[in-house]
Each structure stands twice: as structure tokens, then as C-alpha cells.
Design a protein around this motif. Sequence first.
Motif, PDB file in Angstrom:
ATOM      1  N   GLY A   1       1.242  -3.619   7.229  1.00  0.00           N
ATOM      2  CA  GLY A   1       2.469  -2.970   7.668  1.00  0.00           C
ATOM      3  C   GLY A   1       3.415  -2.727   6.512  1.00  0.00           C
ATOM      4  O   GLY A   1       4.041  -1.678   6.421  1.00  0.00           O
ATOM      5  N   TYR A   2       3.500  -3.711   5.584  1.00  0.00           N
ATOM      6  CA  TYR A   2       4.380  -3.560   4.425  1.00  0.00           C
ATOM      7  C   TYR A   2       3.903  -2.420   3.523  1.00  0.00           C
ATOM      8  O   TYR A   2       4.696  -1.598   3.068  1.00  0.00           O
ATOM      9  N   LEU A   3       2.583  -2.377   3.289  1.00  0.00           N
ATOM     10  CA  LEU A   3       2.030  -1.315   2.439  1.00  0.00           C
ATOM     11  C   LEU A   3       2.238   0.053   3.078  1.00  0.00           C
ATOM     12  O   LEU A   3       2.559   1.031   2.388  1.00  0.00           O
ATOM     13  N   LYS A   4       2.063   0.117   4.390  1.00  0.00           N
ATOM     14  CA  LYS A   4       2.252   1.386   5.096  1.00  0.00           C
ATOM     15  C   LYS A   4       3.714   1.819   5.019  1.00  0.00           C
ATOM     16  O   LYS A   4       4.023   2.995   4.796  1.00  0.00           O
ATOM     17  N   MET A   5       4.633   0.872   5.194  1.00  0.00           N
ATOM     18  CA  MET A   5       6.053   1.171   5.111  1.00  0.00           C
ATOM     19  C   MET A   5       6.411   1.669   3.713  1.00  0.00           C
ATOM     20  O   MET A   5       7.148   2.648   3.547  1.00  0.00           O
ATOM     21  N   THR A   6       5.861   0.993   2.702  1.00  0.00           N
ATOM     22  CA  THR A   6       6.122   1.394   1.318  1.00  0.00           C
ATOM     23  C   THR A   6       5.626   2.808   1.056  1.00  0.00           C
ATOM     24  O   THR A   6       6.314   3.625   0.436  1.00  0.00           O
ATOM     25  N   LYS A   7       4.424   3.111   1.550  1.00  0.00           N
ATOM     26  CA  LYS A   7       3.860   4.441   1.378  1.00  0.00           C
ATOM     27  C   LYS A   7       4.702   5.486   2.096  1.00  0.00           C
ATOM     28  O   LYS A   7       4.952   6.581   1.573  1.00  0.00           O
ATOM     29  N   PHE A   8       5.147   5.147   3.292  1.00  0.00           N
ATOM     30  CA  PHE A   8       5.974   6.053   4.086  1.00  0.00           C
ATOM     31  C   PHE A   8       7.261   6.403   3.339  1.00  0.00           C
ATOM     32  O   PHE A   8       7.627   7.579   3.192  1.00  0.00           O
ATOM     33  N   LEU A   9       7.949   5.387   2.836  1.00  0.00           N
ATOM     34  CA  LEU A   9       9.200   5.628   2.122  1.00  0.00           C
ATOM     35  C   LEU A   9       8.957   6.365   0.810  1.00  0.00           C
ATOM     36  O   LEU A   9       9.799   7.159   0.365  1.00  0.00           O
ATOM     37  N   ASP A  10       7.798   6.127   0.216  1.00  0.00           N
ATOM     38  CA  ASP A  10       7.439   6.870  -0.999  1.00  0.00           C
ATOM     39  C   ASP A  10       7.289   8.361  -0.687  1.00  0.00           C
ATOM     40  O   ASP A  10       7.728   9.214  -1.464  1.00  0.00           O
ATOM     41  N   TYR A  11       6.674   8.673   0.441  1.00  0.00           N
ATOM     42  CA  TYR A  11       6.566  10.082   0.860  1.00  0.00           C
ATOM     43  C   TYR A  11       7.959  10.700   1.032  1.00  0.00           C
ATOM     44  O   TYR A  11       8.197  11.852   0.644  1.00  0.00           O
TER      45      TYR A  11
END
Length: 698
Positions: free
Chosen positions: A15-25
Motif C-alpha cells: 500500500g505504501y509503495l502504491k501510494m508513493t507511485k500514485f503521488l509520483d504520477y
Amino acid sequence: MVLVAIKLMALVCFGYLKMTKFLDYIDQVFKPDGILAELGGRYVKEQHDYALYIAKTIVHPEKAASYLQADTGIGKSFGYLIPAAIYIAMTPEFGDKKIIVSTYTRQLQKQILNEDVPFIREVLNKLGLDNNLVICYRMGRQAFFSPDRTTALCHALIAADNSRKDELLGFVDTVKDMCKDGSGLWADYIEEYGDLPADIGIDDICLLHRQTVDNEAFEYHLQRVKEASIVVSNHHSLILSKQTGLDKLDIHTIIFDEAHKCREICFDLFNYRTSISDFKRLLTHLEDYKELTVQVNASWSLLNQFEIDLKNYPRFNHVEFITETSDHKHFAVYKEQILSFSYLFSKLLSKFLNSIDSENLDIKLSTLARDAESAISSLARWEQPANEYTISAIGFSKIKRNISLATLNVFASGIFGVIMGKLADRIILTSATISDSRRELSFNSCQYSLGLRSTPVLFEASLSPQHYANMEFVLTQNDTPSPVLEFSEVETTFHPEWIKNTVLMIEAARKTGENVLVLTNSHTESKTIGILLKNQADICIHESGHALKEYIADFKSGKCKTLVSCVAWEGLNVKKENGDQLISNVVMTRIPFTPPNSLIQFALKSGALLKGASNLAKNNALWVNQQDDVIAKMKQGFGRGTRGPDHSVKIWIADSRMPHNRNVKGNSALLNAIPSRFMNNFLNAEIFLQKKKEVFLI
């Protein structure tokens, strides 16, 4: 146990990695040299911040609400649509869930679907994400035409006046074409053609709740919703989600744009005033059903006796309302009669509705079912216990003395939170005007009035672009008379000196040689002021019964240089044919206080509301109810001239109730309508027709 802990930790990490990727987008799109700028957009720091608030709310795992005020120039629609689209594109498990975008105006819905969505697909493509997600609109049945009802009504009108045959048959053909190959929405017809034909109202031609569906566009749009991940709807449809079927959707997040309108809509939807003639009309129709004869006759008996007793009321010809507070003795007797009638009549209506329990009724039955359901809702309010914010009243029209039953709750909008709490865990309310009308940032009024006080708050923010457009001000002198001499439901009498001063101010704005938008508060006011202006050839006066769109083409082309309208405070986003700024002057004739609600006024004066409060407290309560709406409308009005980053507009205010500084008592809260970056300009505003002091040298 250890295995469970490892799996849980893995899920958290994922979930943390997905959140990080999302905010990076999000950063890739909205940063200074990001995809938005690459595709021809412009970088706005506050839009970047806004998009991050939206993104973090969408991924929040628990129930929460975010309140995001964003001024004109932020770019709200991209700010919430792009994060929503990215999240869905990178979340395969999203499945049949939906993110709902709810707006107040059809114009914004069309902008989202026709202009914003193609751009968003380009953004997703640049990010390497799937850009084939389905985005569509979803409206309630009553937003659509019923070709059969339209045809039946038009033929009845032709039978009464054959000279209208070509006009009305042409209307029928257009409606059928829209329902087969277009949107099938009556709002789109009104936008295109200005208004429905004379003697035809929306209630006469819309698709009813239980009616057999005869509109292909309606059926097609229902099918599209099943496939969609982002659904664009409107506030009415969501608030009435049980009737529109939106409560059946698996909703992940709801984003309310133009959220400042939600309270007003709830107030209109959940307060009732039903005339005795409406009940009579229903009973007349129900006489056709023999199995209901006994109950129909009993209901007629109670209703007729009630009407006779009211007409014998000692002050029948002299009062507007009877309430428990104004005349406890008589009201108690009348209320007993109402409750007896309500019990019997509601049972009768329910029996009728159960006997036709179908979603495929003919026009007559579906109309009758709609009116029956409305009557049940209206009468049910009389059976609820009273409180200090609720009033039931028997009303009489001023001239014909027609009798009606009214129920009013000044906090009816609180049902919004109850409904939304059942629809989705994450709610985002956004608008240029949803914070409280005070200097420090607060959304307490919004939370309280919409019944969201118990919903956890995730984010509260007010975002205003630091460098977007320019605004100058011209104010009327303090000694200019207030606009209205006398107000009634029938007629408003304006002060002649105010009219004279307002006309002079508009003429001064016209002398700049640039386009002028004059914002009034009624069609009567528009006509009163408009006909006194010079050079009528280049003036458009928006008349009652006509859509604003009818005048826009002339305004954009330059044929019309001055547009006078009472409905252009919001939703008007126009430029010249070559794309340049169109509106350089905005004249506000009056501060847009809403006309007094006669029942609220009566209830406060009589003590039927806010029992035990002082007159000052009651008046303050009425002012607080109006204040946020007035300031919101003023902000929207200011924004009509600043639709681009380089636009410059002069705001002319012809109402002396607008304070010149914060030291003025009474209406100083109105200064919160001024965008903060232009406050110095306002405090140094030009005072219209002010004589300059002469300097004598000795």
C-alpha cells in the motif's frame, strides 16, 4: 501467527509503495515542467497542491470528508479528474466501483465530458497508463424527455389552438430526435433553443419515476454507467439517490464541485408547501378506482370540512399564516383535523401505489403515482414532533386566499450528510465559495448546515492563485439610497435615486468602450434599469422566459456591448470569437441578498422558530443563513470577468450597503467576498461621482 503478521506487513508495504507511485504520477503531471505544461497547459502551484489533496483523499482507507476551496484560476476540474483517472488506471482491482463527480450546472458537466476527458486521456497516455477507462454522465429520470408525454401534451395544445400546430409538431420532432440520437435531456434543449414552448413546463414533459421508459438516450446512458469508472452526475440526482437509483452503485468517492449549492438544493427539496387543491385533484383521479371508493369518500369528507372550518376562521381574510405560536387555540384544532386527514389519505395513497406497484406505467398512472408520493411526503412532515427549528403552518395566498399546508425546517439541509454517509466513505466538497464568511479559514458552517459534523475531516484548505488576472473596483457613495423601497411577493418597488445612480454607473462603464456585464437580481430589475440606458441598439436585456444562451452569440460577436442579466452570476464562461477577453466591466446593481422567505420571516417574528431567543438573535440567525450564500454569489459574480490568467476587470458596485472598509459596522462580512490578493485594490477603490476636495492656497 507469524505468517499472518508477515502477510499484513507485506500488504502495508504494498500500500505504501502504491501510494508513493500514485503521488509520483501526480507530481509528473502538475510540476512546473510536467505533462500538463508539456501538453499546452500552465503550471499553477496551487493546482498541484489541490491535486495532492484530492489524491490523498481518494486513497484514504476510512470514512472522511475534505473541504477544498479553490478560487478561479486554480483549475479545479483537472485538479480532481486527473488524480481520479490515474488512481483508477493504476488500480486493476477497482472493478465495478465508481468515482462520482457531482456538479450543479449542466454546463460544467458538458465541459468535463466534451473538453476535459480527451485531454485527460492524453495525460494517461503520457504516463504510460491505460487511457480507455469509461467516463460518462448519470442523471435521474426526470432530467430526460418523455417523448410520449411530450406528444400527448402538444396534441392537446394543438386541439385548443390549431395556429400552433407547426410550432408544436416541430418541437415534438426535435424531442424525438434528441431521444434517439442525442442526449435526450431537456436541459440541453433549453440551452440550444432558449426555452420550452409556451404553456409547457418541465413537469409536463419529463420522464417520470414509474413510467415505461420511452427514451432511447436514457436507456443507453444507463448501460454506459455499468461500464464506467468515473460517473458525472448532479447534486439533485445524488441527494435523491433512492429515486434516481444512484444508491445502487458501489461508490468509492464522491467529489462535489460547485458544492456551495448543496444546502440550497436540500432546502428546496425537503421543505414542503402543498395546496388543498392538489389534494382535491388527487382525490378526483382516485374516484375512478372502485376498490378505493370508501376511503376516497371519507377523505373528501374530512378535507371539505377542514376547508369549511378554515374559511370560517375569524381572521381568514387578514392573515398569511396560522401557526401554533400565532394562534395556539385555533391551530390546535386545525392540526387535529390535518392529522386525521393525513392518516386516512396517506393510507389511501399507499394502497393505491401498492396496487400499481410497477416501474412500467402509462403516462396517466405514472403522473398520478408521482403526485401521490409527493403528497405522502408533504403530509408526513405534520406527523413529526416539533422542535425549535421546525414549523408547520397553514397558509393563505394574499389575493385568492387559496389554502396550503406548509412545513419548514431551516436546517433541512442536514439530511445531506445522512444520505452521503450511506453512499460513500470519502466525500470531497469543493468550490470557490464554501468556507465561512469570515476572515479566518473555517468550514464549520458548511459542515454544520450539511449534517457532516460527525464525519471525520481529512483536509481543509483554501487555495488562491498568487498571480491570476487583475481586479479594480468602483464603489457608489455611502449616502446613495438603498435599492429597495418596498418588497412584496407580488412587486418590488425600487428607490428612484438608486435607479438613477445605477444607470449613471452603467453608462460610465460603457464609456470605457469595452464590454459590460450588468448583474441584477431579477428580470424586473433588469428591464427597469435596461430601458433607461442610452443607445439601445447595442444592449441585450435578458428577459424572462429566455435562456442566457440566446444573447451570448451577439455578446461574443460585439453586436451587443452591454448584457443585462439576473442569471449570469455563475456558469458564464465566455470569450471573444478570437479567444480574447470578452468582459472587461462587471456592474453589480445590488448586493444579491435573496428575497425574504415569507414563512421564515413570519416564523421568526411570531416566535415559532428559535423559541426564547431575542429579536436581535432571530434577526442575526436570518442574516447568518443568508450571509454565506450572498458572499458565495458575489465571488461568483466577480469571477465572470477573470476567466484567463492575463484578464483585467473593473468591478462596479452600485449598492451602498457594500462597505468601503472593515470599520463599517453591519455588513463588513461582505468584504470576505473580495479575493485576498485584490484587497488593497478594493480599499483604494474609486468612489463613483465623489467630488474631489478643493485645495485653497493662502
